[in-house]
Design a protein around this motif. Structure first.
Motif, PDB file in Angstrom:
ATOM      1  N   THR A  17       0.852  -1.223  -0.091  1.00 32.85           N
ATOM      2  CA  THR A  17      -0.107   0.072  -0.020  1.00 32.85           C
ATOM      3  C   THR A  17       0.985   1.156   0.041  1.00 32.85           C
ATOM      4  N   ASP A 231      -4.845   9.413  -1.369  1.00 33.97           N
ATOM      5  CA  ASP A 231      -4.612   8.484   0.058  1.00 33.97           C
ATOM      6  C   ASP A 231      -4.978   9.552   1.222  1.00 33.97           C
ATOM      7  N   ARG A 234      -8.841  10.123   1.199  1.00 27.31           N
ATOM      8  CA  ARG A 234      -9.475   9.299   1.543  1.00 27.31           C
ATOM      9  C   ARG A 234      -9.587   8.974   3.002  1.00 27.31           C
ATOM     10  N   TRP A 238     -12.686   9.076   5.499  1.00 30.29           N
ATOM     11  CA  TRP A 238     -12.904   7.978   6.307  1.00 30.29           C
ATOM     12  C   TRP A 238     -13.313   8.344   7.667  1.00 30.29           C
ATOM     13  N   ALA A 269     -14.540  -0.706  10.567  1.00 29.58           N
ATOM     14  CA  ALA A 269     -13.827   0.229   9.842  1.00 29.58           C
ATOM     15  C   ALA A 269     -12.326   0.024   9.890  1.00 29.58           C
ATOM     16  N   PRO A 271     -10.057  -2.604   9.379  1.00 32.93           N
ATOM     17  CA  PRO A 271      -9.421  -3.397   8.461  1.00 32.93           C
ATOM     18  C   PRO A 271      -9.214  -2.670   7.254  1.00 32.93           C
ATOM     19  N   HIS A 272      -9.696  -1.679   6.874  1.00 29.47           N
ATOM     20  CA  HIS A 272      -9.690  -0.777   5.627  1.00 29.47           C
ATOM     21  C   HIS A 272      -8.486   0.135   5.892  1.00 29.47           C
ATOM     22  N   GLY A 273      -8.041   0.318   6.940  1.00 30.64           N
ATOM     23  CA  GLY A 273      -7.021   1.313   7.073  1.00 30.64           C
ATOM     24  C   GLY A 273      -5.679   1.361   6.509  1.00 30.64           C
ATOM     25  N   ALA A 275      -5.469   0.609   3.331  1.00 34.20           N
ATOM     26  CA  ALA A 275      -5.644   0.816   2.119  1.00 34.20           C
ATOM     27  C   ALA A 275      -5.142   2.261   1.895  1.00 34.20           C
ATOM     28  N   GLU A 280      -4.451  -1.228  11.624  1.00 35.11           N
ATOM     29  CA  GLU A 280      -6.091  -1.485  11.768  1.00 35.11           C
ATOM     30  C   GLU A 280      -6.889  -0.816  12.825  1.00 35.11           C
ATOM     31  N   GLN A 329     -18.480  -1.123   6.009  1.00 34.90           N
ATOM     32  CA  GLN A 329     -17.784  -2.492   5.328  1.00 34.90           C
ATOM     33  C   GLN A 329     -18.355  -2.533   3.901  1.00 34.90           C
TER      34      GLN A 329
END
Length: 329
Positions: A17, A231, A234, A238, A269, A271-273, A275, A280, A329
């Motif tokens: 990433t 990034d 986002r 988020w 939320a 687990p998407h960190g 990216a 996490e 999710q």
């Protein structure tokens, strides 16, 4: 703010990433640079215990996600005319400065708005004994505005449609504007109504002044970032979505299950960190640091703040407001 477990911050992007240039620069420096107002109670105001307000708590939430420390923020008090200049020049990574999201600003500046922080509208502060109940009654009179804001343009548009006019008197700072109104030089103080609540509270006798019910414009105040780092955009978006989504989780579960609901929001939320270069645990850190959007609003603008500004449009959509968070999710 809560018992959500705080995971340690990760200072490196996950394999495969990209943390983005902005996040990398923030981590090298060790602080997030945030442009805020020069002093509006309820939004961003420096006091003996540091900076407080809804805007400053949004910046803390971003710092908690990016750096693992909600207090790792360098505050940059900015005049209204300079709020986007500091951002576009690279002197700040985030602007949270009672700044209205407009197409003109995104078209003229190299910035993107990451999300609304407070829905508001331009309003009027007048003396209670003035007999003024409607903005039309101010026609032909002097009204105080802050230099560099859109207040004068909003006044011209609203009064012009009615064949009326007022005389805007621009002052350089919030303190000067309030003083210009308080001295009697101006019949009203024109500003976003949420901000006016804080200004009214700063007067010696707040009860001698009232905010008119009428709003003459739409003012979705929003957080802004530069447009050259998807990034970072986002990441900030988020964080904002997490605050309202977590409130929705608590609302559905009930206050008796608050901690469980917050933990669920963080687990969805988190687990998407990676990216956007986060670990996490980012969501758990944010909620532990500042709570949900409801907590932030109540602390800074609600009854607990002494301002008592009703949520109104800033409620969740399930309660008649405009906040409809995207799923986590």
């Amino acid at each position: 703010m809560s018992a959500v477990t705080i995971a340690p911050a990760v200072n490196e992007a996950a394999p495969g990433t990209s943390a983005g240039r902005t996040l990398e620069a923030v981590r090298r420096r060790g602080v997030l640079r945030a442009a805020v107002s020069r002093g509006i109670r309820g939004l961003s105001l420096q006091g003996p215990d540091g900076w407080t307000g809804l805007d400053t708590d949004v910046a803390r939430a971003v710092a908690a996600a990016a750096l693992g420390d909600a207090e790792a923020v360098q505050w940059l008090p900015s005049a209204p005319a300079d709020r986007l200049e500091a951002l576009s020049a690279g002197d700040a990574e985030l602007t949270v400065c009672n700044l209205t999201w407009t197409v003109r600003r995104e078209a003229q500046w190299p910035v993107l708005f990451a999300g609304v922080t407070c829905y508001d509208g331009e309003g009027f502060l007048v003396r209670t004994d003035s007999g003024i109940d409607d903005p039309a009654q101010l026609a032909g009179r002097r009204v105080a505005v802050q230099d560099g804001t859109t207040s004068a343009a909003n006044l011209a548009a609203w009064y012009g449609r009615r064949g009326l006019a007022v005389e805007p008197v621009a002052f350089p700072t919030p303190a000067d504007t309030l003083a210009g109104y308080a001295s009697g030089e101006c019949a009203a103080y024109v500003l976003d109504r949420v901000a006016l609540a804080g200004e009214r509270a700063a007067l010696p006798d707040p009860q001698a002044h009232r905010i008119l019910d009428t709003a003459i414009s739409r003012e979705p105040m929003a957080a802004a970032v530069r447009d050259d780092d998807a990034d970072w955009y986002r990441l900030c978006r988020w964080v904002l979505q997490l605050l309202t989504a977590a409130e929705h989780h608590v609302d559905e579960a009930g206050e008796g299950r608050r901690e469980e609901a917050l933990a669920q929001a963080a687990s969805l939320a988190g687990p998407h960190g990676p990216a956007v270069g986060l670990d996490e645990g980012w969501a758990a850190r944010v909620l532990a640091a500042v709570g949900t959007y409801a907590d932030i609003y109540e602390r800074n603008l609600g009854a607990a703040s002494g301002l008592g500004v009703p949520r109104g449009l800033n409620e969740l959509w399930t309660r008649g407001g405009l906040y409809y968070p995207v799923p986590l999710q």
